[in-house]
Design an enzyme around this catalytic site. Structure first.
Site, mmCIF file in Angstrom:
data_model
loop_
_atom_site.group_PDB
_atom_site.id
_atom_site.type_symbol
_atom_site.label_atom_id
_atom_site.label_comp_id
_atom_site.label_asym_id
_atom_site.label_seq_id
_atom_site.Cartn_x
_atom_site.Cartn_y
_atom_site.Cartn_z
ATOM 1 N N GLY A 23 0.791 -1.226 0.000
ATOM 2 C CA GLY A 23 0.000 0.000 0.000
ATOM 3 C C GLY A 23 0.823 1.276 0.000
ATOM 4 O O GLY A 23 0.338 2.337 0.408
ATOM 5 N N MET A 101 -3.815 -7.072 -6.877
ATOM 6 C CA MET A 101 -3.219 -8.107 -7.716
ATOM 7 C C MET A 101 -4.230 -9.144 -8.222
ATOM 8 O O MET A 101 -3.848 -10.251 -8.587
ATOM 9 C CB MET A 101 -2.051 -8.774 -6.973
ATOM 10 N N ARG A 102 -5.492 -8.778 -8.265
ATOM 11 C CA ARG A 102 -6.511 -9.662 -8.852
ATOM 12 C C ARG A 102 -6.923 -9.121 -10.209
ATOM 13 O O ARG A 102 -6.902 -7.909 -10.435
ATOM 14 C CB ARG A 102 -7.763 -9.697 -7.972
ATOM 15 N N ASN A 118 -5.376 2.167 -13.090
ATOM 16 C CA ASN A 118 -4.374 1.216 -12.578
ATOM 17 C C ASN A 118 -2.983 1.789 -12.766
ATOM 18 O O ASN A 118 -2.731 2.543 -13.717
ATOM 19 C CB ASN A 118 -4.478 -0.113 -13.347
ATOM 20 N N HIS A 120 1.008 0.435 -13.177
ATOM 21 C CA HIS A 120 1.754 -0.784 -13.483
ATOM 22 C C HIS A 120 3.240 -0.438 -13.621
ATOM 23 O O HIS A 120 3.591 0.549 -14.283
ATOM 24 C CB HIS A 120 1.220 -1.409 -14.785
#
Ligand code: GAR
Length: 201
Positions: A23, A101-102, A118, A120
């Site tokens: 986090g 991470m889903r 998101n 990445h």
């Protein structure tokens, strides 16, 4: 909903931040919000992992939290029901994935068109997946980076809204590269969210 880019004049957007681990990106988003650099409310922090260190951090900041563990043997849609409920209860406008991470189902993504963001740790489309930093390092790429994008129904895919390159140095270690990438993420994510939410009118 919102009237323009004068964020002081309009109702604040509400973010649900989804995490699975440390986090640290979530922390930087909360700090930016508290400093006034990100004019949006953190409505709820949702973790699929009850043991995520980020969950304790969110509680430490006084954020509303929800834990939504996945169970095996059921569909993604069933596992996502608790997430949807938490988002609805918090009345969130935006879903901000920060190390979540889903893989979200198509049903979920279609409920929030253009509203799921998101981060990445690579220059997408290069090095998608759960181990992007390690994959770039092991591929001996000369650079990698950070991507922030709107989520569509494919994995690590969708319209890119910000990218920043991070060089891989000759004598780099994986740990040093990770540290530099995270430093870029921590600056770029709050900045990009502020720009994105400001354009949303
Ligand atoms: C971040 O590096 C983020 O880019 C990555 O997980 C890390 C979470 O760190 N996300 C992905 O790899 C998504 N495919 P954090 O929990 O400390 O923010």
């Amino acid at each position: 909903m919102t009237k323009g880019c004068d964020v002081a004049e309009r109702e604040k957007q509400r973010m649900a931040i989804l995490i699975s681990g440390n986090g640290t990106n979530m922390v930087e988003i909360i700090k930016a919000q508290r400093r006034g650099d990100l004019r949006a409310d953190v409505a709820v922090v949702i973790s699929d992992n009850p043991d995520a260190p980020g969950l304790r951090r969110a509680v430490g900041f006084g954020c509303r939290t929800a834990v939504t563990p996945y169970t095996t043997g059921v569909t993604r849609e069933v596992n996502e029901r608790a997430i949807l409920e938490a988002i609805e209860q918090a009345d969130a406008d935006w879903i901000v994935l920060a190390g979540f991470m889903r893989i979200l189902s198509g049903d979920f993504v279609r409920r929030f068109p253009g509203r799921i963001v998101n981060i990445h740790p690579s220059l997408l489309p290069a090095f998608p997946g759960a181990h992007a930093i390690r994959d770039a390092f092991e591929a001996r790429a000369s650079y990698t980076g950070v991507t922030i994008h709107i989520v569509d129904e494919l994995v690590d895919h969708g319209p890119i809204i910000a990218q920043e390159e991070v060089p891989i140095l000759r004598n780099d270690t994986l740990e040093a590269l990770e540290t530099r990438i995270h430093a870029v993420e921590h600056r770029l994510y709050p900045q990009t969210l502020q720009a994105l939410l400001c354009l949303d009118f």
